[in-house]
Design a protein around this motif. Structure first.
Motif, PDB file in Angstrom:
ATOM      1  N   UNK A 282       0.834  -1.206   0.000  1.00  0.00           N
ATOM      2  CA  UNK A 282       0.000   0.000   0.000  1.00  0.00           C
ATOM      3  C   UNK A 282       0.867   1.255   0.000  1.00  0.00           C
ATOM      4  N   UNK A 283       1.926   1.214   0.816  1.00  0.00           N
ATOM      5  CA  UNK A 283       2.823   2.387   0.890  1.00  0.00           C
ATOM      6  C   UNK A 283       3.536   2.601  -0.443  1.00  0.00           C
ATOM      7  N   UNK A 284       3.920   1.504  -1.084  1.00  0.00           N
ATOM      8  CA  UNK A 284       4.591   1.630  -2.381  1.00  0.00           C
ATOM      9  C   UNK A 284       3.627   2.211  -3.430  1.00  0.00           C
ATOM     10  N   UNK A 285       2.385   1.738  -3.378  1.00  0.00           N
ATOM     11  CA  UNK A 285       1.389   2.252  -4.332  1.00  0.00           C
ATOM     12  C   UNK A 285       1.169   3.747  -4.097  1.00  0.00           C
ATOM     13  N   UNK A 286       1.079   4.138  -2.830  1.00  0.00           N
ATOM     14  CA  UNK A 286       0.850   5.553  -2.502  1.00  0.00           C
ATOM     15  C   UNK A 286       1.997   6.410  -3.048  1.00  0.00           C
ATOM     16  N   UNK A 287       3.205   5.867  -2.981  1.00  0.00           N
ATOM     17  CA  UNK A 287       4.380   6.621  -3.431  1.00  0.00           C
ATOM     18  C   UNK A 287       4.474   6.660  -4.964  1.00  0.00           C
ATOM     19  N   UNK A 288       4.346   5.491  -5.561  1.00  0.00           N
ATOM     20  CA  UNK A 288       4.602   5.412  -7.006  1.00  0.00           C
ATOM     21  C   UNK A 288       3.397   5.731  -7.875  1.00  0.00           C
ATOM     22  N   UNK A 289       2.218   5.569  -7.332  1.00  0.00           N
ATOM     23  CA  UNK A 289       1.010   5.821  -8.136  1.00  0.00           C
ATOM     24  C   UNK A 289       0.175   6.949  -7.502  1.00  0.00           C
ATOM     25  N   UNK A 290       0.881   7.948  -6.981  1.00  0.00           N
ATOM     26  CA  UNK A 290       0.183   9.006  -6.245  1.00  0.00           C
ATOM     27  C   UNK A 290      -0.886   9.678  -7.109  1.00  0.00           C
ATOM     28  N   UNK A 291      -0.631   9.758  -8.417  1.00  0.00           N
ATOM     29  CA  UNK A 291      -1.584  10.471  -9.276  1.00  0.00           C
ATOM     30  C   UNK A 291      -2.649   9.563  -9.889  1.00  0.00           C
ATOM     31  N   UNK A 292      -2.677   8.307  -9.470  1.00  0.00           N
ATOM     32  CA  UNK A 292      -3.681   7.396 -10.051  1.00  0.00           C
ATOM     33  C   UNK A 292      -5.038   7.591  -9.388  1.00  0.00           C
ATOM     34  N   UNK A 293      -6.062   7.420 -10.206  1.00  0.00           N
ATOM     35  CA  UNK A 293      -7.426   7.652  -9.742  1.00  0.00           C
ATOM     36  C   UNK A 293      -8.123   6.330  -9.434  1.00  0.00           C
ATOM     37  N   UNK A 294      -7.681   5.663  -8.368  1.00  0.00           N
ATOM     38  CA  UNK A 294      -8.298   4.365  -8.015  1.00  0.00           C
ATOM     39  C   UNK A 294      -9.568   4.625  -7.203  1.00  0.00           C
ATOM     40  N   UNK A 295     -10.671   3.969  -7.594  1.00  0.00           N
ATOM     41  CA  UNK A 295     -11.926   4.143  -6.852  1.00  0.00           C
ATOM     42  C   UNK A 295     -12.094   3.089  -5.766  1.00  0.00           C
ATOM     43  N   UNK A 296     -11.614   1.890  -6.051  1.00  0.00           N
ATOM     44  CA  UNK A 296     -11.925   0.791  -5.132  1.00  0.00           C
ATOM     45  C   UNK A 296     -10.853  -0.305  -5.206  1.00  0.00           C
ATOM     46  N   UNK A 297     -10.627  -0.968  -4.050  1.00  0.00           N
ATOM     47  CA  UNK A 297      -9.665  -2.078  -3.998  1.00  0.00           C
ATOM     48  C   UNK A 297     -10.459  -3.386  -3.929  1.00  0.00           C
ATOM     49  N   UNK A 298     -10.139  -4.315  -4.833  1.00  0.00           N
ATOM     50  CA  UNK A 298     -10.885  -5.588  -4.893  1.00  0.00           C
ATOM     51  C   UNK A 298      -9.905  -6.767  -4.851  1.00  0.00           C
ATOM     52  N   UNK A 299     -10.106  -7.682  -3.877  1.00  0.00           N
ATOM     53  CA  UNK A 299      -9.204  -8.848  -3.809  1.00  0.00           C
ATOM     54  C   UNK A 299      -9.594  -9.926  -4.825  1.00  0.00           C
ATOM     55  N   UNK A 300      -8.630 -10.782  -5.146  1.00  0.00           N
ATOM     56  CA  UNK A 300      -8.940 -11.960  -5.962  1.00  0.00           C
ATOM     57  C   UNK A 300      -8.959 -13.142  -5.004  1.00  0.00           C
ATOM     58  N   UNK A 301     -10.170 -13.580  -4.665  1.00  0.00           N
ATOM     59  CA  UNK A 301     -10.265 -14.592  -3.612  1.00  0.00           C
ATOM     60  C   UNK A 301      -9.514 -15.862  -4.002  1.00  0.00           C
ATOM     61  N   UNK A 302      -8.895 -16.521  -3.031  1.00  0.00           N
ATOM     62  CA  UNK A 302      -9.206 -16.281  -1.645  1.00  0.00           C
ATOM     63  C   UNK A 302      -7.973 -15.744  -0.914  1.00  0.00           C
ATOM     64  N   UNK A 303      -6.793 -16.205  -1.339  1.00  0.00           N
ATOM     65  CA  UNK A 303      -5.621 -15.929  -0.512  1.00  0.00           C
ATOM     66  C   UNK A 303      -5.304 -14.437  -0.370  1.00  0.00           C
TER      67      UNK A 303
END
Ligand SMILES: O=P(O)(O)OC[C@H]1O[C@H](OP(=O)(O)OP(=O)(O)O)[C@H](O)[C@@H]1O
Ligand SMILES: NC(=O)CC[C@H](N)C(=O)O
Ligand SMILES: [Mg+2]
Length: 506
Positions: A282-303
């Motif tokens: 999450x921290x890496x995403x915040x740093x490297x994709x700071x300008x990305x417009x993500x609306x929602x986080x979705x897991x790929x079940x199950x692990x």
């Protein structure tokens, strides 16, 4: 991976072995087996299939005895044939039943040696049958009719010297007890537990602590790398370090994918390590994709669910379960054969369109191995109306084959092999793709037990902990375990075992 269990009890153990195997099912879905000892006789039932399909009431009734071992298999050597299902058995010395999780890296040389020196025949291409015969050959040197703890430790010490690779083993010796041991690096996990009953103390070993919890055994500790455990038939526990230079270097992929989140391995909560992975990524995403417009986080079940939830929390984004998992389909990655794996992704996961329509989604998985899951899932997200589909993997790029009990023998099968991130993103059709850094992954797991100095990370960096892996070896296993040879012909898979008394269909 495979799951192993062993119990020396004061009453019938078959049901506890069965229950233990059902919670280790995620480690191996191809075959299952239980062998019990009753009055100087082994009772065995093993066959291809899930635990619940292999053992019916009529089999369970005949698996009598207060001592026994069990196995659920995910093949990494040989074929998926039922002849290679475990436990294996040899009648001399004493009568030994044997179950193994892992993969030997010097099986090739040992095969020849076992015949030349020990005059022993191996009837399958399973490295586990080979390992059993090496163990049996060493035990042959015991001259007494009763095996002492000292004898057992001497045997395991010799076995360690002969074999290389990954192995967590449990063996039942008729009239003597149960022996369990772990390779000197502790690549594969093994836990020890105890249950106190009115009739006395009972001991259990299992691949993961969750099996102990389920059966009502109290976790005592992990079996140490290189250590051997001997539980005598009468229930005395003996342990001793049998390796010259043991080091705790568990396989990091257990934490990424294999193990259940409610297990503890080498003092590390698998769940907590996954939450840490989510935080770091999450921290890496915040740093490297700071300008990305993500609306929602979705897991790929199950692990990946635990990782994805923490990524959402770290990024302060909503977390939504956009995919529903068919609970009757097993894990796709450990299925034999790419055709079956590919077909199973769509059967296993279905999208809830409303969670995707018009949104920029960040899909999270624990790992991308062959890209079977990610490619299809991204397609499903788009079909469900997602605007942009970003993808995050809690593990770094997997670029090297695994030789320690995970069926990834060929670099060519790996989507990240020889490719840069942009090329992988193109292949799976992601609008953006991000992987965890290797150091962050190691730190995420190590945070839970800083005493562990090194993990087995070869699939990410090509550093094989046993230091015996060269290009020749990798080429050999690539050929030996090509897609075709891994699959047993149907006829062979349906054959009965040509071995000791096995409880077949009546
Ligand atoms: O890139 P691939 O080759 O597709 O392999 C990686 C995928 O396989 C595993 O899922 P699996 O379906 O085995 O089990 P899970 O339900 O525990 O996530 C893993 O969690 C990834 O989703
Ligand atoms: N995944 C494993 O631990 C496999 C055990 C053994 N190598 C087999 O193929 O049966
Ligand atoms: Mg998955």
């Amino acid at each position: 991976m495979c799951g192993i269990v062993g119990i020396v009890g004061k009453s019938q153990v078959a049901q506890s072995l069965y229950d233990g195997l059902t919670v280790l099912q995620h480690r191996g879905q191809d075959a299952a087996g239980i062998i019990t000892i009753d009055e100087n006789r082994f009772n065995l039932r093993k066959a291809n299939g899930l635990v619940r399909d292999v053992f019916h009431t009529r089999h369970m009734k005949r698996l009598t005895g207060n001592m026994g071992i069990g196995h659920c298999r995910y093949p990494t050597a040989g074929t998926s044939s039922s002849a290679e299902a475990q436990p294996f058995y040899v009648n001399s010395p004493f009568g030994i039943a044997f179950a193994h999780n892992g993969n030997l890296t010097n099986a090739h040389e040992l095969q020849e040696e076992v015949f030349r020196i020990a005059r022993r025949h191996i009837n399958t291409s399973s490295d586990s049958e080979l390992l059993l015969n090496i163990f049996a050959h060493e035990l042959q040197s015991c001259t007494e009719l009763t095996v002492s703890a000292k004898d057992v430790f001497k045997v395991v010490t010799s076995v360690h010297k002969k074999i290389r690779g990954a192995y967590a083993v449990v063996a039942a010796i008729i009239g003597q007890g149960i022996v369990a041991f772990r390779d000197p690096h502790g690549i594969r996990p093994l836990a020890l537990g105890k249950r106190v009953t009115e009739m006395g103390e009972e001991y259990m070993v299992a691949s993961e602590s969750v099996a102990l919890d389920t059966v009502g055994f109290k976790f005592i500790r992990d079996v140490a790398p290189g250590e051997a455990v001997f539980i005598t038939e009468s229930g005395e526990l003996h342990t001793q370090q049998c390796a010259e230079q043991p080091s705790t270097s568990p396989c990091i992929f257990e934490f990424v994918y294999f193990a259940r989140p409610d297990s503890f391995i080498d003092g590390i909560s698998v769940y907590a390590s996954r939450v840490n992975m989510g935080r770091k990524l999450g921290e890496k995403i915040a740093k490297e994709w700071a300008d990305l417009d993500i609306d929602v986080v979705i897991p790929i079940p199950e692990t990946s669910s635990d990782v994805a939830l923490q990524i959402a929390t770290t990024l302060n984004l909503p977390y939504r379960q956009g995919f529903v998992k068919n609970r009757y389909i097993g894990r796709t990655f450990i299925m034999p054969g790419q055709t079956m794996r590919k077909k199973s992704v769509r059967r296993k996961l279905n999208a809830i369109s409303s969670e995707f329509r018009g949104k920029n989604v960040l899909l999270v998985d624990d790992s991308i191995v062959r890209g079977t899951t990610s490619g299809q899932i991204i397609e499903m997200a788009r079909e469900s109306g997602a605007k942009k589909v970003y993808f995050a993997s809690a593990a770094p790029e997997i670029r090297f084959p695994n030789v320690y009990g995970i069926d990834m023998p060929s670099a060519n099968e790996l989507i990240a092999y020889g490719r840069e991130i942009e090329q992988i993103a193109d292949l799976i059709q992601a609008d953006g793709l991000i992987f965890q850094d290797i150091q962050d992954l190691v730190d995420a797991v190590r945070e839970e037990n800083p005493d562990i100095k090194r993990f087995e990370t070869s699939v990410f960096d090509g550093n094989y902990i046993t230091a015996d892996i060269d290009q020749d070896y990798l080429e050999r296993i690539d050929i030996a375990r090509g897609e075709k040879s891994r699959q047993a012909p149907v006829v062979q898979a349906e054959l009965s075992n040509l071995e000791m008394h096995n409880i077949e269909e009546l």
